[in-house]
Design a protein around this motif. Structure first.
Motif, PDB file in Angstrom:
ATOM      1  N   GLY A 140      25.823 -42.671  56.507  1.00 49.05           N
ATOM      2  CA  GLY A 140      25.049 -42.365  55.466  1.00 49.05           C
ATOM      3  C   GLY A 140      23.426 -42.360  57.178  1.00 49.05           C
ATOM      4  N   LEU A 141      22.795 -41.023  56.619  1.00 48.15           N
ATOM      5  CA  LEU A 141      21.866 -40.426  56.692  1.00 48.15           C
ATOM      6  C   LEU A 141      20.771 -40.865  56.514  1.00 48.15           C
ATOM      7  N   ALA A 142      19.705 -41.470  57.248  1.00 45.22           N
ATOM      8  CA  ALA A 142      18.710 -42.388  56.705  1.00 45.22           C
ATOM      9  C   ALA A 142      17.136 -41.841  57.028  1.00 45.22           C
ATOM     10  N   ARG A 143      16.128 -41.606  56.361  1.00 45.65           N
ATOM     11  CA  ARG A 143      14.491 -40.715  56.702  1.00 45.65           C
ATOM     12  C   ARG A 143      14.242 -41.841  56.723  1.00 45.65           C
ATOM     13  N   THR A 144      14.170 -42.649  56.491  1.00 46.31           N
ATOM     14  CA  THR A 144      12.664 -43.791  56.271  1.00 46.31           C
ATOM     15  C   THR A 144      13.867 -45.492  56.633  1.00 46.31           C
ATOM     16  N   ALA A 145      12.925 -46.189  57.079  1.00 47.63           N
ATOM     17  CA  ALA A 145      13.499 -47.524  56.801  1.00 47.63           C
ATOM     18  C   ALA A 145      14.206 -48.307  56.207  1.00 47.63           C
ATOM     19  N   ALA A 146      13.558 -48.026  54.690  1.00 54.71           N
ATOM     20  CA  ALA A 146      13.832 -48.932  53.675  1.00 54.71           C
ATOM     21  C   ALA A 146      15.677 -47.984  53.118  1.00 54.71           C
ATOM     22  N   GLU A 147      15.394 -47.314  53.603  1.00 53.38           N
ATOM     23  CA  GLU A 147      16.455 -45.833  53.850  1.00 53.38           C
ATOM     24  C   GLU A 147      18.267 -46.803  54.424  1.00 53.38           C
TER      25      GLU A 147
ATOM     26  N   VAL B  57      24.661 -46.456  59.885  1.00 55.51           N
ATOM     27  CA  VAL B  57      23.516 -45.579  59.655  1.00 55.51           C
ATOM     28  C   VAL B  57      23.731 -44.228  60.623  1.00 55.51           C
ATOM     29  N   ALA B  58      23.131 -43.456  60.127  1.00 51.56           N
ATOM     30  CA  ALA B  58      22.697 -42.033  60.351  1.00 51.56           C
ATOM     31  C   ALA B  58      21.604 -41.854  61.170  1.00 51.56           C
TER      32      ALA B  58
END
Length: 199
Positions: A124-131, A142-143
């Protein structure tokens, strides 16, 4: 006192026998390192990509001849890969910016395709550390996206917002050549500078 003197050699013999039974220190160190590796989220902050490896027939779900792909991430315990939107430096002209922009957009699209169409059950693509933690905790890889060289942005500063919306979380202003934003390290070799720093 005699009893204590007699017990001392017996205790030393027992201790030396126990020493011989201990694990090989090298294995113990390796085992401790593996245990630590399994407890933490491991990250590679720079994974170069080729858009040819993000198609239906050839993609990162397969064991490709690439440094990083999903089978290798799973086997090696790599949890987070920062896929890089890289464009080499070319001329500071509208035609150069247009060609560079197309290259960057193709790489953004490839990363999104992997995470949203090809293998959303595995990465999955993460945009934040939480994601990133949420995706990691779901058992997927994680990408994340980094941009190496802001050259493809041309002279429209709105592109920083556009790249951010596409998932980019870091951008280098230049690479091996002076960009419209800043000088690069190449000036140290040839003493040719455009801005003596930032534009």
């Amino acid at each position: 006192m005699m009893r204590i003197l007699w017990l001392f050699p017996v205790l030393m013999a027992l201790v030396s026998c126990q020493e011989g039974k201990k694990e090989n220190p090298e294995k113990s160190l390796e085992a401790r390192a593996m245990a630590l590796h399994e407890k933490v989220m491991t990250v590679d902050t720079h994974v170069d990509i080729n858009v040819k490896n993000f198609t239906d027939s050839s993609n990162y779900t397969q064991r490709l001849n690439t440094q990083v792909n999903l089978p290798k991430m799973e086997e090696g315990g790599l949890d987070v890969a920062w896929f890089i939107v890289y464009t080499g430096q070319d001329s500071l002209t509208p035609a150069g910016y247009e060609k560079a922009s197309a290259n960057a957009m193709a790489k953004f699209e490839a990363i999104h395709r992997l995470c949203e169409e090809i293998a959303p059950d595995r990465i999955g693509l993460a945009r934040t550390a939480a994601e990133a933690r949420e995706i990691y905790n779901s058992g997927r890889k994680v990408a994340m996206i980094g941009v190496e060289n802001a050259y493809p942005m041309g002279k429209d500063l709105y592109n920083f917002e556009k790249y951010h919306a596409l998932g980019a979380r870091y951008v280098s202003l230049a690479h091996n050549g002076h960009s419209q934003f800043s000088d690069s390290n190449t000036g140290e070799a040839d003493s040719v500078w455009l801005y003596n720093g930032l534009s």
